[in-house]
Motif scaffolding. Structure first.
Motif, mmCIF file in Angstrom:
data_model
loop_
_atom_site.group_PDB
_atom_site.id
_atom_site.type_symbol
_atom_site.label_atom_id
_atom_site.label_comp_id
_atom_site.label_asym_id
_atom_site.label_seq_id
_atom_site.Cartn_x
_atom_site.Cartn_y
_atom_site.Cartn_z
ATOM 1 N N GLY A 27 25.418 36.789 13.139
ATOM 2 C CA GLY A 27 24.122 36.306 13.414
ATOM 3 C C GLY A 27 24.001 34.659 13.687
ATOM 4 O O GLY A 27 22.938 34.432 14.186
ATOM 5 N N ALA A 28 25.109 34.222 13.435
ATOM 6 C CA ALA A 28 25.138 32.435 13.489
ATOM 7 C C ALA A 28 25.040 32.207 15.043
ATOM 8 O O ALA A 28 25.734 33.062 15.800
ATOM 9 C CB ALA A 28 26.325 32.056 13.006
ATOM 10 N N GLU A 29 24.758 31.071 15.282
ATOM 11 C CA GLU A 29 24.797 30.458 16.910
ATOM 12 C C GLU A 29 25.079 29.020 16.719
ATOM 13 O O GLU A 29 24.817 28.418 15.970
ATOM 14 C CB GLU A 29 23.405 30.825 17.549
ATOM 15 N N THR A 30 25.395 28.530 17.933
ATOM 16 C CA THR A 30 25.815 27.288 18.097
ATOM 17 C C THR A 30 24.288 26.310 18.249
ATOM 18 O O THR A 30 24.473 25.328 17.954
ATOM 19 C CB THR A 30 26.537 26.980 19.120
ATOM 20 N N GLY A 31 23.388 26.970 18.718
ATOM 21 C CA GLY A 31 22.170 26.187 18.952
ATOM 22 C C GLY A 31 22.612 25.463 20.527
ATOM 23 O O GLY A 31 23.592 25.663 21.095
#
Length: 97
Positions: A27-31
């Motif tokens: 679920g993580a993202e770079t932005g």
């Protein structure tokens, strides 16, 4: 899936190259970001990442551990890990030519 920030760790930043390891929990993202330099990505995992584009579109790409790819500067996007497990890659930017 809850969105969290991917964790960047800069390994080298010497004025010629910037080498960053990116680690993503599920679920993580770079932005949102724009690449200002040409770059190479070296996947440390095998799996898929979603790439969200500014126009609202998105694409899902399959990455294979150790199979690198390169891109020119200018892309603005957000990269999201939709895998059930963590994912990681190393990004190598050519800061000067």
């Amino acid at each position: 899936m809850e969105r969290r920030s991917a964790v960047p760790t800069v390994q080298v930043d010497d004025g010629t190259f910037r080498v960053t390891e990116w680690r993503f929990e599920p679920g993580a993202e770079t932005g949102w970001h724009t690449h200002e330099h040409p770059y190479v990505v070296v996947p440390l995992s095998t799996g898929t990442l979603a790439v969200e584009q500014e126009d609202g579109g998105h694409a899902v790409f399959e990455y294979v551990h150790g199979r690198s790819y390169s891109r020119e500067p200018g892309a603005r996007h957000n990269v999201v890990n939709h895998n059930a497990d963590g994912f990681a890659f190393v990004e190598i930017e050519l800061v000067t030519r």
